[in-house]
Write a protein that holds these residues in place. Structure first.
Motif, PDB file in Angstrom:
ATOM      1  N   ALA A  40     -13.445 -10.913  -0.921  1.00  0.00           N
ATOM      2  CA  ALA A  40     -14.349 -11.288  -1.502  1.00  0.00           C
ATOM      3  C   ALA A  40     -14.390 -11.631  -3.118  1.00  0.00           C
ATOM      4  O   ALA A  40     -15.195 -12.662  -3.089  1.00  0.00           O
ATOM      5  N   LEU A  41     -12.747 -12.506  -2.057  1.00  0.00           N
ATOM      6  CA  LEU A  41     -13.147 -13.295  -4.179  1.00  0.00           C
ATOM      7  C   LEU A  41     -13.428 -14.880  -3.426  1.00  0.00           C
ATOM      8  O   LEU A  41     -13.939 -15.195  -4.965  1.00  0.00           O
ATOM      9  N   LYS A  42     -13.518 -15.108  -2.213  1.00  0.00           N
ATOM     10  CA  LYS A  42     -14.218 -15.635  -1.781  1.00  0.00           C
ATOM     11  C   LYS A  42     -13.555 -17.295  -2.144  1.00  0.00           C
ATOM     12  O   LYS A  42     -14.251 -17.988  -1.015  1.00  0.00           O
ATOM     13  N   SER A  43     -12.794 -18.043  -2.991  1.00  0.00           N
ATOM     14  CA  SER A  43     -12.043 -19.474  -2.840  1.00  0.00           C
ATOM     15  C   SER A  43     -10.757 -19.327  -3.987  1.00  0.00           C
ATOM     16  O   SER A  43     -10.713 -18.217  -4.795  1.00  0.00           O
ATOM     17  N   THR A  44      -9.827 -19.672  -3.658  1.00  0.00           N
ATOM     18  CA  THR A  44      -8.918 -19.797  -4.380  1.00  0.00           C
ATOM     19  C   THR A  44      -9.384 -20.243  -5.574  1.00  0.00           C
ATOM     20  O   THR A  44      -8.450 -19.996  -6.714  1.00  0.00           O
ATOM     21  N   GLU A  45     -10.449 -21.185  -6.264  1.00  0.00           N
ATOM     22  CA  GLU A  45     -10.566 -21.138  -7.922  1.00  0.00           C
ATOM     23  C   GLU A  45     -11.303 -19.358  -8.529  1.00  0.00           C
ATOM     24  O   GLU A  45     -10.708 -19.444  -9.454  1.00  0.00           O
ATOM     25  N   ALA A  46     -11.458 -18.443  -7.292  1.00  0.00           N
ATOM     26  CA  ALA A  46     -11.897 -17.021  -8.404  1.00  0.00           C
ATOM     27  C   ALA A  46     -11.074 -16.484  -8.655  1.00  0.00           C
ATOM     28  O   ALA A  46     -10.496 -16.256  -8.849  1.00  0.00           O
ATOM     29  N   PHE A  47      -9.636 -17.386  -7.715  1.00  0.00           N
ATOM     30  CA  PHE A  47      -8.481 -16.316  -7.914  1.00  0.00           C
ATOM     31  C   PHE A  47      -7.899 -17.092  -9.378  1.00  0.00           C
ATOM     32  O   PHE A  47      -7.173 -15.870 -10.195  1.00  0.00           O
ATOM     33  N   GLU A  48      -7.811 -18.584  -9.201  1.00  0.00           N
ATOM     34  CA  GLU A  48      -7.352 -18.458 -10.531  1.00  0.00           C
ATOM     35  C   GLU A  48      -8.412 -18.550 -11.589  1.00  0.00           C
ATOM     36  O   GLU A  48      -7.486 -17.875 -13.123  1.00  0.00           O
ATOM     37  N   THR A  49      -9.455 -17.649 -11.425  1.00  0.00           N
ATOM     38  CA  THR A  49     -10.235 -18.153 -13.120  1.00  0.00           C
ATOM     39  C   THR A  49     -10.516 -16.413 -13.443  1.00  0.00           C
ATOM     40  O   THR A  49     -10.851 -16.054 -14.014  1.00  0.00           O
ATOM     41  N   VAL A  50     -10.967 -15.564 -11.991  1.00  0.00           N
ATOM     42  CA  VAL A  50     -11.129 -14.369 -12.667  1.00  0.00           C
ATOM     43  C   VAL A  50     -10.028 -13.505 -12.228  1.00  0.00           C
ATOM     44  O   VAL A  50     -10.037 -12.512 -12.845  1.00  0.00           O
ATOM     45  N   LEU A  51      -9.162 -13.819 -11.338  1.00  0.00           N
ATOM     46  CA  LEU A  51      -8.104 -12.498 -11.482  1.00  0.00           C
ATOM     47  C   LEU A  51      -6.651 -12.591 -11.515  1.00  0.00           C
ATOM     48  O   LEU A  51      -6.179 -11.950 -12.527  1.00  0.00           O
ATOM     49  N   TYR A  52      -6.187 -14.425 -12.291  1.00  0.00           N
ATOM     50  CA  TYR A  52      -5.209 -14.202 -12.452  1.00  0.00           C
ATOM     51  C   TYR A  52      -5.218 -14.061 -13.721  1.00  0.00           C
ATOM     52  O   TYR A  52      -4.591 -13.302 -14.454  1.00  0.00           O
ATOM     53  N   PRO A  53      -5.785 -13.767 -15.229  1.00  0.00           N
ATOM     54  CA  PRO A  53      -6.181 -14.047 -15.821  1.00  0.00           C
ATOM     55  C   PRO A  53      -5.557 -12.515 -16.321  1.00  0.00           C
ATOM     56  O   PRO A  53      -5.358 -11.923 -17.716  1.00  0.00           O
ATOM     57  N   LEU A  54      -6.556 -11.480 -14.778  1.00  0.00           N
ATOM     58  CA  LEU A  54      -6.160 -10.088 -15.486  1.00  0.00           C
ATOM     59  C   LEU A  54      -5.528  -9.470 -15.394  1.00  0.00           C
ATOM     60  O   LEU A  54      -4.409  -8.979 -15.984  1.00  0.00           O
ATOM     61  N   ALA A  55      -4.175 -10.493 -14.914  1.00  0.00           N
ATOM     62  CA  ALA A  55      -2.858  -9.957 -14.045  1.00  0.00           C
ATOM     63  C   ALA A  55      -1.752 -10.311 -15.318  1.00  0.00           C
ATOM     64  O   ALA A  55      -0.949  -9.659 -15.875  1.00  0.00           O
ATOM     65  N   ASP A  56      -2.115 -11.571 -16.104  1.00  0.00           N
ATOM     66  CA  ASP A  56      -1.707 -12.233 -16.955  1.00  0.00           C
ATOM     67  C   ASP A  56      -1.695 -11.500 -18.036  1.00  0.00           C
ATOM     68  O   ASP A  56      -0.441 -11.356 -18.377  1.00  0.00           O
TER      69      ASP A  56
END
Length: 323
Positions: A216-232
């Motif tokens: 559902a994130l739909k792209s590598t960019e979404a992982f980098e801009t949406v999911l990674y910041p939360l994980a960090d």
């Protein structure tokens, strides 16, 4: 100082295959394998094979319960080629008479132990989650939907154990370090090279918190801009569903599931993951599971402790901002 390898016949003794990373550092899963081996008695030997195994061997010598460490160093061990390590383990077993050989249920050990089992003409029992006795083990089948109890009549038991089901062995030992017997390089296969993903985030298999994303994130960019910041912000490791890996959004070493990594962190946040059986098999033992999905009927909510039915592209930035 290293001592010469010695042959000792043992009753109810165990040999643990330790794993190191490309830098020669001991992997945490090895400590869980040592903990599992302690179920077979107090006589525990550990073998570590690497281009330079000295540092890992010294670390293992300080682990509680370990009686001796066998260090195998040499260019032939670079990359952990099964055609080299399996004959090494066979030679140690034949010389010392260990009755149980244990490794972590990681790609490294699960590549080596079946070959060793063939060399010794015994069975390999994989993914053990509980040890009932010296010859009886529990392991999941059907993607974790059933638990099989397996009893082995083989004279030598070879098992791989899920690190998440055995607490890591602690410091407090003073084992002797010996040179492992020498084995020749293999003519069947050679280690050519590997490409490693560098990351400052916690290693997925040992992280206490994991944030995982799905298709559902739909792209590598979404992982980098949406999911990674939360994980960090959480100091969490990052995982992904098989669908996200197959779509090329992230590398396959981030995959959580039956055909990926098995994790059991204190906190697991599943973002945009529907909850297919394949994925649930790899994370359902997490202590607290949080699911974020727009589909209220998604199977992931059946195993989640907390669920949020919301668009992840709205929910994650808000969560990140409030942390």
């Amino acid at each position: 100082m290293l001592r010469a390898f010695s042959s000792r016949v043992r009753a109810a003794s165990s040999l643990v295959l330790a794993e190191v990373n490309a830098a020669g550092e001991l992997q945490a899963s090895s400590l869980s394998a040592i903990s599992a081996a302690s179920k077979f008695g107090s006589d525990i030997s550990v073998v570590v094979a690497a281009e330079d195994a000295s540092a890992a061997a010294q670390s293992l010598a300080g682990v509680s319960g370990v009686t001796r460490v066998l260090a195998a160093s040499g260019a032939q061990y670079k990359g952990g080629i099964a055609e080299v390590v399996a004959p090494l383990l066979k030679e140690i077993q034949v010389a010392s008479g260990v009755t149980h050989i244990v490794g972590p249920a990681t790609p490294y050990a699960k590549n080596i132990l079946p070959r060793l089992a063939a060399l010794l003409d015994v069975n390999h029992i994989s993914d053990v989650i509980e040890i009932e006795s010296e010859d009886t083990f529990q392991r999941p089948i059907y993607a974790g939907n059933a638990i099989a109890t397996v009893q082995s009549a083989d004279p030598i038991k070879i098992i791989s154990v899920r690190a998440t089901n055995f607490a890591p062995a602690e410091e407090g030992g003073s084992a002797a370090v010996e040179d492992a017997p020498s084995v020749a390089d293999s003519d069947l296969s050679k280690f050519v090279g590997q490409e490693l993903t560098a990351s400052d985030r916690p290693e997925l298999s040992s992280a206490s918190k994991v944030v995982a994303g799905g298709r559902a994130l739909k792209s590598t960019e979404a992982f980098e801009t949406v999911l990674y910041p939360l994980a960090d912000k959480l100091g969490a490791g990052v995982g992904a569903s098989r669908a996200a890996v197959d779509a090329g959004y992230v590398p396959n070493d981030m995959q959580v599931g039956q055909t990926g990594k098995i994790v059991a962190p204190e906190l697991y946040i599943a973002v945009g993951i529907s909850g297919a059986i394949q994925h649930l098999a790899g994370m359902k033992d997490s202590k607290t599971i949080v699911a974020i999905n727009t589909d209220a009927d998604a199977p992931i909510f059946q195993v989640a402790d907390y669920g949020l039915v919301q668009d992840l592209f709205k929910a994650l930035p808000e969560m990140t901002e409030k942390l």
